[in-house]
Design a protein around this motif. Structure first.
Motif, PDB file in Angstrom:
ATOM      1  N   SER A 268      94.361  43.853 109.692  1.00 54.29           N
ATOM      2  CA  SER A 268      94.778  43.270 110.981  1.00 54.29           C
ATOM      3  C   SER A 268      96.018  42.415 110.782  1.00 54.29           C
ATOM      4  O   SER A 268      96.281  41.927 109.684  1.00 54.29           O
ATOM      5  N   SER A 269      96.783  42.244 111.854  1.00 55.76           N
ATOM      6  CA  SER A 269      97.972  41.402 111.840  1.00 55.76           C
ATOM      7  C   SER A 269      97.588  39.985 112.254  1.00 55.76           C
ATOM      8  O   SER A 269      96.812  39.789 113.199  1.00 55.76           O
ATOM      9  N   ASN A 271      99.631  38.039 113.548  1.00 53.06           N
ATOM     10  CA  ASN A 271     100.437  37.742 114.753  1.00 53.06           C
ATOM     11  C   ASN A 271     100.781  39.079 115.405  1.00 53.06           C
ATOM     12  O   ASN A 271     101.784  39.707 115.082  1.00 53.06           O
ATOM     13  N   THR A 272      99.917  39.525 116.290  1.00 55.80           N
ATOM     14  CA  THR A 272     100.125  40.834 116.952  1.00 55.80           C
ATOM     15  C   THR A 272     101.328  40.831 117.861  1.00 55.80           C
ATOM     16  O   THR A 272     101.818  41.893 118.260  1.00 55.80           O
ATOM     17  N   THR A 276     102.120  45.125 114.415  1.00 55.05           N
ATOM     18  CA  THR A 276     100.806  45.760 114.385  1.00 55.05           C
ATOM     19  C   THR A 276     100.698  46.603 113.113  1.00 55.05           C
ATOM     20  O   THR A 276     101.695  46.925 112.467  1.00 55.05           O
TER      21      THR A 276
END
Length: 289
Positions: A268-269, A271-272, A276
């Motif tokens: 997962s990121s 900071n989306t 991504t």
């Protein structure tokens, strides 16, 4: 002439050994010779025993002084049991007609055997190999001379931990007492399993020599040192650059050791709004780790 005898004693019951022990008998003349008397001494089997002197010489001055003859046992390296042989007191050489050609009694002896059939393996424990390919060695040799070739198979009890070279050893009547070396090389199994004990198997001997056929030497204990560590490798682990126009960057993930079951990571990121990830998870198996 009847008094011109060569007196030998004792003439029987003497024992020598293959360890080099000697036996003693004496020789003396019965009557004073008119000239020197030379008596040759010969072993009937020099491979079992030999006299300390090749001949004895008696003169008109020392004819009545017994001379010692030591017979020393000889080691033939074969398992042959006690062996009978004779020390031959051969016909005398002299210008005295009474002693010329005069023959003393021969001496009967037995040479005691000290050989034992066996296979020596050294060392049989404490050897260390490594998963990085580190090696260890041991040696094998026979303890007595065989009557025929002796072949000993050699193999690893656990090929996943170590291999051996050569896989067989052959000893002949010429090289039986020369140590032959076996090299054991550690194998890398990629699993975090700690140090692993295994054996090198020295199999039953193959030979037409009845003493050595099927003789089973000692096996060798070895430990293969583990070099694997549980971990995850990221390549690269920093320095990636993306762009707001959709430019991408990639990195690779792999495990540093083989797992015993599937291993799954969720990605997962943080900071989306900036980036991504794809895919969202990675699964490693025992095959693709």
């Amino acid at each position: 002439a009847d008094a011109s005898a060569i007196i030998v004693g004792p003439t029987a019951g003497l024992i020598t050994t293959e360890a080099g022990d000697s036996a003693l008998f004496t020789v003396v003349l019965q009557n004073q010779p008119s000239s020197n008397v030379v008596i040759p001494l010969v072993s009937s089997r020099p491979g079992e025993g030999t006299p300390s002197l090749a001949s004895l010489t008696f003169t008109s001055a020392d004819w009545d002084t017994p001379q010692d003859v030591w017979v020393r046992g000889v080691d033939d390296f074969r398992v042959d049991g006690p062996q009978a042989y004779t020390l031959q007191v051969q016909p005398a050489v002299s210008s005295d007609p009474h002693y010329s050609g005069r023959d003393g009694a021969d001496v009967d002896l037995s040479n005691t055997d000290n050989d034992v059939a066996g296979i020596t393996v050294a060392p049989t424990a404490g050897l260390i190999t490594t998963e990085l390919g580190g090696t260890a060695t041991f040696s094998v040799q026979l303890t007595s001379q065989p009557d025929a070739d002796v072949t000993i198979p050699v193999s690893s009890g656990t090929l996943a931990e170590g291999t051996v070279a050569p896989t067989s050893l052959t000893f002949t009547t010429a090289n039986w007492n020369v140590p032959q070396t076996v090299t054991v090389t550690g194998a890398d199994d990629f699993v975090v399993d700690g140090d692993q004990a295994y054996n090198v198997v020295t199999g039953a001997a193959i030979s037409t020599d009845a003493l050595y056929t099927a003789m089973n030497p000692a096996d060798v204990s070895v430990t293969n040192t583990d070099n694997d560590v549980v971990g995850v490798s990221l390549t690269p682990a920093a320095g990636l650059v993306t762009g707001e126009t959709g430019a991408t960057a990639t990195f690779a993930v792999d495990l540093t050791s083989q797992p015993s079951a599937d291993v799954r990571f969720v990605l997962s990121s943080r900071n989306t709004g900036e980036a991504t990830l794809s895919p969202a998870s990675l699964t490693f198996t025992t095959a693709n780790w």
